[in-house]
Structure formats: structure tokens, C-alpha cells
Enzyme design. Structure first.
Site, PDB file in Angstrom:
ATOM      1  N   HIS A  34       0.934  -1.049  -0.043  1.00 50.88           N
ATOM      2  CA  HIS A  34      -0.010  -0.045   0.118  1.00 50.88           C
ATOM      3  C   HIS A  34       0.753   1.208   0.025  1.00 50.88           C
ATOM      4  CE1 HIS A  34      -2.942   3.131   1.184  1.00 50.88           C
ATOM      5  NE2 HIS A  34      -2.333   3.016   2.513  1.00 50.88           N
ATOM      6  N   GLU A  62       0.294   6.739  12.720  1.00 53.31           N
ATOM      7  CA  GLU A  62      -1.083   6.107  13.120  1.00 53.31           C
ATOM      8  C   GLU A  62      -0.937   4.599  13.418  1.00 53.31           C
ATOM      9  OE1 GLU A  62      -4.212   7.928  10.354  1.00 53.31           O
ATOM     10  OE2 GLU A  62      -4.992   5.951  10.345  1.00 53.31           O
ATOM     11  N   ASP A  63      -0.113   3.938  12.600  1.00 51.79           N
ATOM     12  CA  ASP A  63      -0.198   2.560  12.981  1.00 51.79           C
ATOM     13  C   ASP A  63       1.201   1.938  13.397  1.00 51.79           C
ATOM     14  OD1 ASP A  63      -2.566   2.654  11.836  1.00 51.79           O
ATOM     15  OD2 ASP A  63      -1.795   2.135   9.565  1.00 51.79           O
TER      16      ASP A  63
HETATM   17 ZN    ZN Z   1      -3.006   4.645   3.991  1.00 52.34          ZN
END
Ligand code: ZN
Length: 181
Positions: A34, A62-63
Site C-alpha cells: 500500500h 497512526e499504525d
Molecule cells: Zn494509507
């Protein structure tokens, strides 16, 4: 650092930080696919090296456990600020984060809009190529509709990115049984 070095360093950094993560599609593709797709969409659309590097890094706060400070040290204030502009507040509920994205998309910088649009394009392509197993057509329709609600606020900065999004949206809308806009 050369432009190529900035971009490949961002890809290397992202690959290491997201190493254990998979996409939520049925194919469980490595998460880095991605990030490479987003960086590539931006490069193809003529974005500068900072924006392409941010494409690779856009989900890292974020991740993963990476902080804004770490990003500033590794890639400078500009890239760090751009990543922060496209980062959701994870202390909020899923529904609230989705709602805020629609609200804030109109007010982010032009460069952040490019990243957001490439992100949404990649996510809709994934929905078509490898839909999450537990997502029925209704869920797919809601996701496609929401993606476009965010995307329309990001249109008008880069024509190639606008087109790429609309192509991805049409394919996703068709798959989910939605009339394409
Ligand atoms: Zn993304």
C-alpha cells in the site's frame, strides 16, 4: 540527501516499521504494498520528493510506535508536519475518525491533499482487487461513498491524482453495486 535517497530511505524506514502488518483484504497483502503504491501514484503525478517520501510514511504515526519527533529527526520538519496532517487521532472512535476526515480534508494543505487522495485511491483499488472477507456489499458501498466524500475536498490540486481517484472509485462503486457519480 538526493531526492532518490530521500524517497528510498522513506521506503526502507516504512518497510521496517510496518514489517509485521498486513492489509485487511482477503489476500492479506504486506502493508508495504500500500505504501509503495501511494508513493508511486504521487511520483507519477509529478509530486516532489518530500511528498513522495511522505506517501511512503503517511501511516507510520497512526499504525506504528513512531512519533512525530522521531520523524522530524529522521526526515526533517517538513515531512514530519505533512505526515501529521494526514494522521487520524487514534484516541477517537472509528466512526468519529471517519467523520473528522470528511470535515478536515477541505482545510489541509495542498500537498497533504495530494497524499490523502493517493491514499484513498490505493485503498479503493485494494477494495476491488482484494475485498476484506467479512465486508458485504453494503459495507463496501459505505466505504466507497465515504472515500469519495473525503476525496472531493482534495480535488483540484493535481489532475492526474483526481483522475486516478475517479477511476478507482468507478471500479469500486461498480463492484459494490453503487451508481458511479
Ligand atoms: Zn494509507
Amino acid at each position: 540527501m538526493s531526492d532518490l535517497a530521500v524517497v528510498t530511505r522513506a521506503l526502507d524506514f516504512a518497510a521496517r516499521k510496518h514489517v509485521a502488518q498486513r492489509r485487511k483484504g482477503a489476500g492479506e497483502e504486506p502493508y508495504i504494498n500500500h505504501l509503495i503504491e501511494v508513493a508511486h501514484l504521487l511520483a507519477e503525478a509529478g509530486a516532489d520528493a518530500s511528498v513522495v517520501a511522505t506517501g511512503a510514511l503517511h501511516d507510520v504515526i497512526e499504525d506504528t510506535d513512531v512519533t512525530a519527533d522521531t520523524l522530524t529527526q529522521a526526515f526533517g520538519a517538513e515531512v514530519s508536519a505533512l505526515v501529521q496532517e494526514v494522521t487520524d487521532d487514534k484516541s477517537l472512535s472509528y466512526a468519529e475518525r471517519k467523520r473528522r476526515q470528511v470535515e478536515t480534508a477541505a482545510h489541509i494543505s495542498a500537498r497533504a491533499k495530494m497524499i490523502k487522495l493517493a491514499d484513498k485511491t490505493s485503498n479503493l483499488r485494494s477494495l476491488v482487487a482484494s475485498p476484506p472477507k467479512q465486508w458485504d456489499e453494503t459495507r463496501q458501498r459505505e466505504y466507497a461513498r465515504w472515500s469519495r466524500e473525503v476525496a472531493v475536498h482534495c480535488f483540484g490540486v493535481n489532475a492526474a491524482l483526481d483522475r486516478a481517484f475517479e477511476d478507482a472509485y468507478r471500479a469500486a462503486a461498480k463492484q459494490a453495486g453503487l451508481e458511479a457519480a
